[in-house]
Motif scaffolding. Sequence first.
Motif, PDB file in Angstrom:
ATOM      1  N   GLU A 130     -68.382   4.270  29.745  1.00 11.24           N
ATOM      2  CA  GLU A 130     -69.556   3.954  30.552  1.00 11.24           C
ATOM      3  C   GLU A 130     -70.819   4.277  29.744  1.00 11.24           C
ATOM      4  OE1 GLU A 130     -69.370   5.117  34.682  1.00 11.24           O
ATOM      5  OE2 GLU A 130     -71.529   5.497  34.624  1.00 11.24           O
ATOM      6  N   CYS A 131     -71.822   3.419  29.850  1.00 14.52           N
ATOM      7  CA  CYS A 131     -73.053   3.631  29.085  1.00 14.52           C
ATOM      8  C   CYS A 131     -74.095   4.358  29.953  1.00 14.52           C
ATOM      9  CB  CYS A 131     -73.608   2.299  28.593  1.00 14.52           C
ATOM     10  SG  CYS A 131     -75.004   2.509  27.484  1.00 14.52           S
ATOM     11  N   THR A 132     -74.559   5.522  29.464  1.00 16.14           N
ATOM     12  CA  THR A 132     -75.570   6.295  30.193  1.00 16.14           C
ATOM     13  C   THR A 132     -76.888   6.176  29.432  1.00 16.14           C
ATOM     14  OG1 THR A 132     -73.807   7.876  30.595  1.00 16.14           O
ATOM     15  CG2 THR A 132     -76.040   8.591  31.153  1.00 16.14           C
ATOM     16  N   SER A 133     -77.955   5.904  30.159  1.00 16.40           N
ATOM     17  CA  SER A 133     -79.246   5.772  29.481  1.00 16.40           C
ATOM     18  C   SER A 133     -79.902   7.146  29.350  1.00 16.40           C
ATOM     19  CB  SER A 133     -80.156   4.838  30.279  1.00 16.40           C
ATOM     20  OG  SER A 133     -79.581   3.567  30.309  1.00 16.40           O
ATOM     21  N   VAL A 134     -79.619   7.817  28.232  1.00  9.30           N
ATOM     22  CA  VAL A 134     -80.103   9.186  28.034  1.00  9.30           C
ATOM     23  C   VAL A 134     -81.634   9.244  28.047  1.00  9.30           C
ATOM     24  CG1 VAL A 134     -79.967  11.229  26.541  1.00  9.30           C
ATOM     25  CG2 VAL A 134     -78.065   9.614  26.610  1.00  9.30           C
ATOM     26  N   PHE A 135     -82.246   8.347  27.317  1.00 11.87           N
ATOM     27  CA  PHE A 135     -83.709   8.354  27.199  1.00 11.87           C
ATOM     28  C   PHE A 135     -84.346   7.169  27.913  1.00 11.87           C
ATOM     29  CE2 PHE A 135     -82.488   9.948  22.818  1.00 11.87           C
ATOM     30  CZ  PHE A 135     -82.640  11.284  23.141  1.00 11.87           C
ATOM     31  N   SER A 136     -83.720   6.623  28.885  1.00  8.71           N
ATOM     32  CA  SER A 136     -84.136   5.351  29.493  1.00  8.71           C
ATOM     33  C   SER A 136     -83.808   4.225  28.516  1.00  8.71           C
ATOM     34  CB  SER A 136     -85.620   5.328  29.866  1.00  8.71           C
ATOM     35  OG  SER A 136     -86.405   5.030  28.736  1.00  8.71           O
ATOM     36  N   ARG A 137     -84.103   3.030  28.919  1.00 13.70           N
ATOM     37  CA  ARG A 137     -83.703   1.891  28.086  1.00 13.70           C
ATOM     38  C   ARG A 137     -84.700   0.763  28.206  1.00 13.70           C
ATOM     39  NH1 ARG A 137     -77.935  -0.872  27.711  1.00 13.70           N
ATOM     40  NH2 ARG A 137     -78.447  -1.345  25.576  1.00 13.70           N
ATOM     41  N   GLY A 138     -84.721  -0.106  27.218  1.00 18.30           N
ATOM     42  CA  GLY A 138     -85.481  -1.340  27.349  1.00 18.30           C
ATOM     43  C   GLY A 138     -86.928  -1.250  26.911  1.00 18.30           C
ATOM     44  N   GLY A 139     -87.412  -0.021  26.640  1.00 17.04           N
ATOM     45  CA  GLY A 139     -88.820   0.141  26.242  1.00 17.04           C
ATOM     46  C   GLY A 139     -89.143  -0.587  24.952  1.00 17.04           C
ATOM     47  N   GLY A 140     -88.197  -0.574  24.022  1.00 17.40           N
ATOM     48  CA  GLY A 140     -88.419  -1.222  22.725  1.00 17.40           C
ATOM     49  C   GLY A 140     -88.603  -2.719  22.888  1.00 17.40           C
ATOM     50  N   GLU A 141     -87.765  -3.299  23.737  1.00 21.13           N
ATOM     51  CA  GLU A 141     -87.828  -4.741  23.957  1.00 21.13           C
ATOM     52  C   GLU A 141     -89.140  -5.121  24.645  1.00 21.13           C
ATOM     53  OE1 GLU A 141     -84.376  -6.296  25.845  1.00 21.13           O
ATOM     54  OE2 GLU A 141     -84.926  -8.354  25.289  1.00 21.13           O
ATOM     55  N   GLU A 142     -89.508  -4.292  25.612  1.00 17.27           N
ATOM     56  CA  GLU A 142     -90.743  -4.548  26.349  1.00 17.27           C
ATOM     57  C   GLU A 142     -91.946  -4.482  25.402  1.00 17.27           C
ATOM     58  OE1 GLU A 142     -92.534  -2.044  29.826  1.00 17.27           O
ATOM     59  OE2 GLU A 142     -90.443  -2.552  30.218  1.00 17.27           O
ATOM     60  N   LEU A 143     -91.929  -3.445  24.560  1.00 18.85           N
ATOM     61  CA  LEU A 143     -93.028  -3.257  23.613  1.00 18.85           C
ATOM     62  C   LEU A 143     -93.102  -4.435  22.632  1.00 18.85           C
ATOM     63  CD1 LEU A 143     -95.037  -0.947  22.406  1.00 18.85           C
ATOM     64  CD2 LEU A 143     -93.323  -0.972  20.610  1.00 18.85           C
ATOM     65  N   ALA A 144     -91.932  -4.855  22.146  1.00 14.76           N
ATOM     66  CA  ALA A 144     -91.903  -5.968  21.194  1.00 14.76           C
ATOM     67  C   ALA A 144     -92.477  -7.221  21.842  1.00 14.76           C
ATOM     68  CB  ALA A 144     -90.468  -6.210  20.722  1.00 14.76           C
ATOM     69  N   SER A 145     -92.078  -7.444  23.081  1.00 15.93           N
ATOM     70  CA  SER A 145     -92.561  -8.671  23.726  1.00 15.93           C
ATOM     71  C   SER A 145     -94.065  -8.577  23.991  1.00 15.93           C
ATOM     72  CB  SER A 145     -91.729  -8.966  24.971  1.00 15.93           C
ATOM     73  OG  SER A 145     -92.447  -8.747  26.130  1.00 15.93           O
ATOM     74  N   HIS A 146     -94.525  -7.390  24.349  1.00 16.62           N
ATOM     75  CA  HIS A 146     -95.955  -7.184  24.572  1.00 16.62           C
ATOM     76  C   HIS A 146     -96.752  -7.391  23.286  1.00 16.62           C
ATOM     77  CE1 HIS A 146     -99.561  -4.868  25.891  1.00 16.62           C
ATOM     78  NE2 HIS A 146     -99.286  -5.567  26.979  1.00 16.62           N
ATOM     79  N   ALA A 147     -96.186  -6.911  22.161  1.00 16.12           N
ATOM     80  CA  ALA A 147     -96.895  -7.006  20.871  1.00 16.12           C
ATOM     81  C   ALA A 147     -96.686  -8.374  20.213  1.00 16.12           C
ATOM     82  CB  ALA A 147     -96.420  -5.902  19.936  1.00 16.12           C
ATOM     83  N   GLY A 148     -95.812  -9.190  20.805  1.00 16.75           N
ATOM     84  CA  GLY A 148     -95.566 -10.517  20.242  1.00 16.75           C
ATOM     85  C   GLY A 148     -94.782 -10.482  18.935  1.00 16.75           C
ATOM     86  N   VAL A 149     -93.885  -9.479  18.805  1.00 19.97           N
ATOM     87  CA  VAL A 149     -93.024  -9.418  17.615  1.00 19.97           C
ATOM     88  C   VAL A 149     -91.570  -9.501  18.077  1.00 19.97           C
ATOM     89  CG1 VAL A 149     -94.680  -8.058  16.253  1.00 19.97           C
ATOM     90  CG2 VAL A 149     -92.947  -6.861  17.601  1.00 19.97           C
ATOM     91  N   PRO A 150     -90.657  -9.923  17.189  1.00 16.30           N
ATOM     92  CA  PRO A 150     -89.258 -10.060  17.623  1.00 16.30           C
ATOM     93  C   PRO A 150     -88.624  -8.715  17.970  1.00 16.30           C
ATOM     94  CG  PRO A 150     -89.658 -11.201  15.532  1.00 16.30           C
ATOM     95  CD  PRO A 150     -90.874 -10.379  15.806  1.00 16.30           C
ATOM     96  N   PHE A 151     -87.673  -8.762  18.894  1.00 14.80           N
ATOM     97  CA  PHE A 151     -86.861  -7.587  19.192  1.00 14.80           C
ATOM     98  C   PHE A 151     -85.496  -7.817  18.544  1.00 14.80           C
ATOM     99  CE2 PHE A 151     -83.915  -5.214  21.999  1.00 14.80           C
ATOM    100  CZ  PHE A 151     -84.390  -3.952  21.689  1.00 14.80           C
ATOM    101  N   LEU A 152     -85.060  -6.864  17.717  1.00 13.53           N
ATOM    102  CA  LEU A 152     -83.840  -7.113  16.940  1.00 13.53           C
ATOM    103  C   LEU A 152     -82.583  -6.529  17.564  1.00 13.53           C
ATOM    104  CD1 LEU A 152     -84.978  -6.746  13.241  1.00 13.53           C
ATOM    105  CD2 LEU A 152     -84.991  -8.752  14.692  1.00 13.53           C
ATOM    106  N   GLY A 153     -82.744  -5.621  18.533  1.00 11.66           N
ATOM    107  CA  GLY A 153     -81.539  -5.118  19.188  1.00 11.66           C
ATOM    108  C   GLY A 153     -81.596  -3.642  19.518  1.00 11.66           C
ATOM    109  N   SER A 154     -80.643  -3.227  20.374  1.00 13.43           N
ATOM    110  CA  SER A 154     -80.534  -1.830  20.816  1.00 13.43           C
ATOM    111  C   SER A 154     -79.267  -1.224  20.236  1.00 13.43           C
ATOM    112  CB  SER A 154     -80.399  -1.765  22.331  1.00 13.43           C
ATOM    113  OG  SER A 154     -81.450  -2.455  22.948  1.00 13.43           O
ATOM    114  N   VAL A 155     -79.408  -0.102  19.557  1.00 17.43           N
ATOM    115  CA  VAL A 155     -78.252   0.594  18.994  1.00 17.43           C
ATOM    116  C   VAL A 155     -77.978   1.822  19.850  1.00 17.43           C
ATOM    117  CG1 VAL A 155     -77.290   1.705  16.945  1.00 17.43           C
ATOM    118  CG2 VAL A 155     -78.944  -0.175  16.681  1.00 17.43           C
TER     119      VAL A 155
END
Length: 271
Positions: free
Chosen positions: A201-226
């Motif tokens: 099961e995947c637990t979001s230790v530090f929350s999730r999705g912030g990187g993608e949101e930031l990338a989309s806001h800044a207009g740069v590609p999001f390459l993935g979540s590790v």
Amino acid sequence: MEAAAEAGNLAGVQHIILVLSGKGGVGKSTISTELALALRHAGKKVGILDVDLCGPSIPRMLRAQGRAVHQCDGGWVPVYVDQEQSICLMSVGFLLENPDEAVVWRGPKKNALIKQFVSDVAWGQLDYLVVDTPPGTSDEHMATVDALRPYGPLGALVVTTPQAVSVGDVRRELTFCRKTGLRVLGVVENMSGFVCPHCAECTSVFSRGGGEELASHAGVPFLGSVPLDPELTKSLEEGRDFIREFPESPAFPALLSIAQKVLTEAPARVP
Ligand code: ADP
């Protein structure tokens, strides 16, 4: 004479990729190492330049710590990590007797070392040079980008953890890229959730999705979540080849997909 040597040493390098992060400890060296290994397994010849003066950790991650660096006519010979000589490394860690030494160096000494690093390593022919930069937007960070600019880097990967996003470090990093004219290849969100090895099961230790949101806001590609992956930590501790040895790990597909996106970004250059 010196300028000719500079051009010579990077003349055989096709693509330079900088790996950046707003602060330390987010996995910048991890992503640099695994990207290099994934590119290598895709059949590319790869070099890693570890300019992280705050903590050069890549020699340990590739089980190359303590290796001696030799000189040749063209400069320092990078350390080859594998038998096939398809992945090589130059790290500030090789030049320090005591790994804690670098942190007390002053600005000018750091900047001079960075310049020398960029110009004096005899890389030979490489498809990719992955540059692990110091964290933040400090002077030495700037010195690295300045020293590499004449060689036309392909761009930068910006590594963040979900919680680092919230404090704005990454925003500063993206502004730095824009101001220095460095193209952002994309944002990577690392330590994005923890996959329990027992129940998957995947637990979001530090929350999730912030990187993608930031990338989309800044207009740069999001390459993935590790995801946080204990096998990756262990593999790095032991200097093993995660990409070859742990294809079942939850971090594996994420790392591979990041490398794939980098590969598709890089145009094949005509020799
Ligand atoms: P940085 O270069 O940003 O300072 P590192 O790459 O050295 O950070 O990573 C810090 C620590 O976190 C290392 O011990 C590394 O093994 C571990 N680590 C980084 N990313 C992951 C991950 N996705 N899963 C498990 N461990 C990780």
